[in-house]
Scaffold this motif. Sequence first.
Motif, PDB file in Angstrom:
ATOM      1  N   GLY A 179       0.820  -1.200   0.000  1.00 46.24           N
ATOM      2  CA  GLY A 179       0.000   0.000   0.000  1.00 46.24           C
ATOM      3  C   GLY A 179       0.854   1.251   0.000  1.00 46.24           C
ATOM      4  N   VAL A 180       0.469   2.228  -0.809  1.00 48.46           N
ATOM      5  CA  VAL A 180       1.173   3.505  -0.883  1.00 48.46           C
ATOM      6  C   VAL A 180       0.251   4.591  -0.340  1.00 48.46           C
ATOM      7  N   CYS A 181       0.752   5.349   0.644  1.00 45.92           N
ATOM      8  CA  CYS A 181      -0.041   6.407   1.264  1.00 45.92           C
ATOM      9  C   CYS A 181       0.903   7.362   1.976  1.00 45.92           C
ATOM     10  N   SER A 182       0.368   8.329   2.705  1.00 43.87           N
ATOM     11  CA  SER A 182       1.213   9.250   3.472  1.00 43.87           C
ATOM     12  C   SER A 182       1.630   8.597   4.786  1.00 43.87           C
ATOM     13  N   ALA A 183       2.614   9.189   5.432  1.00 42.56           N
ATOM     14  CA  ALA A 183       3.137   8.640   6.692  1.00 42.56           C
ATOM     15  C   ALA A 183       2.048   8.530   7.754  1.00 42.56           C
ATOM     16  N   ALA A 184       1.105   9.472   7.765  1.00 44.59           N
ATOM     17  CA  ALA A 184       0.057   9.486   8.780  1.00 44.59           C
ATOM     18  C   ALA A 184      -0.868   8.281   8.672  1.00 44.59           C
ATOM     19  N   ASN A 185      -0.904   7.641   7.517  1.00 45.63           N
ATOM     20  CA  ASN A 185      -1.854   6.544   7.296  1.00 45.63           C
ATOM     21  C   ASN A 185      -1.203   5.176   7.167  1.00 45.63           C
ATOM     22  N   LEU A 186       0.102   5.104   7.399  1.00 51.27           N
ATOM     23  CA  LEU A 186       0.798   3.826   7.238  1.00 51.27           C
ATOM     24  C   LEU A 186       0.241   2.752   8.175  1.00 51.27           C
ATOM     25  N   ASP A 187      -0.008   3.120   9.426  1.00 50.50           N
ATOM     26  CA  ASP A 187      -0.511   2.136  10.395  1.00 50.50           C
ATOM     27  C   ASP A 187      -1.903   1.647  10.007  1.00 50.50           C
ATOM     28  N   LEU A 188      -2.747   2.553   9.524  1.00 48.57           N
ATOM     29  CA  LEU A 188      -4.087   2.161   9.087  1.00 48.57           C
ATOM     30  C   LEU A 188      -3.997   1.140   7.958  1.00 48.57           C
ATOM     31  N   VAL A 189      -3.208   1.423   6.944  1.00 47.24           N
ATOM     32  CA  VAL A 189      -3.114   0.543   5.779  1.00 47.24           C
ATOM     33  C   VAL A 189      -2.511  -0.798   6.171  1.00 47.24           C
ATOM     34  N   ARG A 190      -1.540  -0.776   7.063  1.00 45.93           N
ATOM     35  CA  ARG A 190      -0.947  -2.022   7.563  1.00 45.93           C
ATOM     36  C   ARG A 190      -2.000  -2.843   8.322  1.00 45.93           C
ATOM     37  N   ALA A 191      -2.808  -2.161   9.134  1.00 45.32           N
ATOM     38  CA  ALA A 191      -3.839  -2.855   9.912  1.00 45.32           C
ATOM     39  C   ALA A 191      -4.916  -3.466   9.024  1.00 45.32           C
ATOM     40  N   LEU A 192      -5.128  -2.904   7.841  1.00 45.42           N
ATOM     41  CA  LEU A 192      -6.124  -3.437   6.914  1.00 45.42           C
ATOM     42  C   LEU A 192      -5.640  -4.662   6.164  1.00 45.42           C
ATOM     43  N   GLY A 193      -4.341  -4.985   6.306  1.00 41.49           N
ATOM     44  CA  GLY A 193      -3.846  -6.221   5.716  1.00 41.49           C
ATOM     45  C   GLY A 193      -2.710  -6.084   4.737  1.00 41.49           C
ATOM     46  N   ALA A 194      -2.193  -4.877   4.533  1.00 44.64           N
ATOM     47  CA  ALA A 194      -1.073  -4.713   3.608  1.00 44.64           C
ATOM     48  C   ALA A 194       0.166  -5.413   4.157  1.00 44.64           C
ATOM     49  N   ASP A 195       0.868  -6.154   3.300  1.00 37.25           N
ATOM     50  CA  ASP A 195       2.109  -6.818   3.697  1.00 37.25           C
ATOM     51  C   ASP A 195       3.262  -5.826   3.788  1.00 37.25           C
ATOM     52  N   ASP A 196       3.189  -4.769   2.999  1.00 35.42           N
ATOM     53  CA  ASP A 196       4.227  -3.748   2.980  1.00 35.42           C
ATOM     54  C   ASP A 196       3.556  -2.404   2.746  1.00 35.42           C
ATOM     55  N   VAL A 197       4.150  -1.337   3.268  1.00 36.65           N
ATOM     56  CA  VAL A 197       3.606   0.002   3.064  1.00 36.65           C
ATOM     57  C   VAL A 197       4.728   0.941   2.641  1.00 36.65           C
ATOM     58  N   ILE A 198       4.387   1.919   1.817  1.00 35.03           N
ATOM     59  CA  ILE A 198       5.355   2.885   1.318  1.00 35.03           C
ATOM     60  C   ILE A 198       4.810   4.285   1.563  1.00 35.03           C
ATOM     61  N   ASP A 199       5.605   5.124   2.198  1.00 33.64           N
ATOM     62  CA  ASP A 199       5.272   6.525   2.410  1.00 33.64           C
ATOM     63  C   ASP A 199       5.667   7.286   1.142  1.00 33.64           C
ATOM     64  N   TYR A 200       4.678   7.757   0.387  1.00 34.95           N
ATOM     65  CA  TYR A 200       4.998   8.389  -0.897  1.00 34.95           C
ATOM     66  C   TYR A 200       5.733   9.713  -0.735  1.00 34.95           C
ATOM     67  N   THR A 201       5.680  10.303   0.481  1.00 36.31           N
ATOM     68  CA  THR A 201       6.414  11.556   0.694  1.00 36.31           C
ATOM     69  C   THR A 201       7.904  11.311   0.897  1.00 36.31           C
ATOM     70  N   ALA A 202       8.274  10.063   1.183  1.00 33.53           N
ATOM     71  CA  ALA A 202       9.678   9.737   1.426  1.00 33.53           C
ATOM     72  C   ALA A 202      10.287   8.860   0.352  1.00 33.53           C
ATOM     73  N   GLU A 203       9.441   8.199  -0.445  1.00 34.72           N
ATOM     74  CA  GLU A 203       9.952   7.248  -1.427  1.00 34.72           C
ATOM     75  C   GLU A 203       9.053   7.227  -2.662  1.00 34.72           C
ATOM     76  N   ASP A 204       9.662   7.241  -3.836  1.00 33.71           N
ATOM     77  CA  ASP A 204       8.933   7.124  -5.101  1.00 33.71           C
ATOM     78  C   ASP A 204       8.840   5.647  -5.450  1.00 33.71           C
ATOM     79  N   PHE A 205       7.640   5.088  -5.332  1.00 34.74           N
ATOM     80  CA  PHE A 205       7.496   3.644  -5.537  1.00 34.74           C
ATOM     81  C   PHE A 205       7.827   3.229  -6.969  1.00 34.74           C
TER      82      PHE A 205
END
Length: 326
Positions: A179-205
């Motif tokens: 899942g790709v989202c902002s840093a503020a939402n990484l925990d939410l996306v991880r809790a929904l079942g994402a195996d990996d998360v990427i903060d788009y403000t820190a990394e260009d996927f």
Amino acid sequence: MKAIVATRYGSPEVFRLEEIPSPVPADDEILVRVRATTVSAAHSMMRQGRPLVGRLFTGLRRPRQAVPSTEFAGRVEAVGPAVTSFSPGDEVFGETGIRAGCAAEYVCVREGGALSIMPFNLSATAAAAIVDGGSTSLYFLRDKAKLRPGHRVLINGASGSVGTAAVQLARHLGADVTGVCSAANLDLVRALGADDVIDYTAEDFTEGDRRYDIVFDTVGKSSFARCRRILEAGGVYLTTVPSFAIYPQMLLTSRIGDKRAVIAAAGLRRDEEKTQGLIMLKGLLEEKLIIPVVDRTYPLAQIAEAHRYVDTGRKKGSVVLTVEES
């Protein structure tokens, strides 16, 4: 009845709360007492008349349907004499598509329209919240991308209404999910079942080393050209957001190469297809295999405030308008 009315395209200030005649169901229609509806990024675009090609469906110079919003959850108030599948008192959820009309106390829906009995374990607020994201994600991932167990899927915009549903559905269908989202939402996306998360403000996927079978851009912030290098052979780039580039890319990649670009209008599908999706979502929701994500709720009269919040691009999951207290 009370309803929100907009007779021109523009800012959230185009909306007015008015008293208009209540709809009367035709022989094959159901009158739904709306309890909740939603405000999404798609509704914001419809309010503004963007993209211009969309006006072919919503009205060239002004909205063809004055009452906005396309999802609903509520109670069957009355049925036409030819209706056999629903009865007054049934709790239902569904969508009206380009017919809109859900930002009101009542809406009429054909018996064969896109609706289903509501999941028994959800409030109207939660049921309305999952309709657009759940139905759209199921259509793109299962039907357009042919997602299979073991596929590696990247979801851009993973914290939005479509994204939060897509993360859960992709995981349920057996995918490895990023899942790709902002840093503020990484925990939410991880809790929904994402195996990996990427903060788009820190990394260009799109510059990473990992490859994916499916890239689902739910917010239209990337492109097929940028994502092509991270697609596996046979991979698919999906987007819900129209652009000048995506249509010729879809045509070209359907004939040439081993990577495809795909856009589709989930809202323009046949009602029968939408209903089948809603019935599947109902089962998953009742088994708690997926959950709705509700960011904020507003009363119907505050639809302009809800649109302004959606326009910030910072919402998580869905924004819901409550029309009647559940």
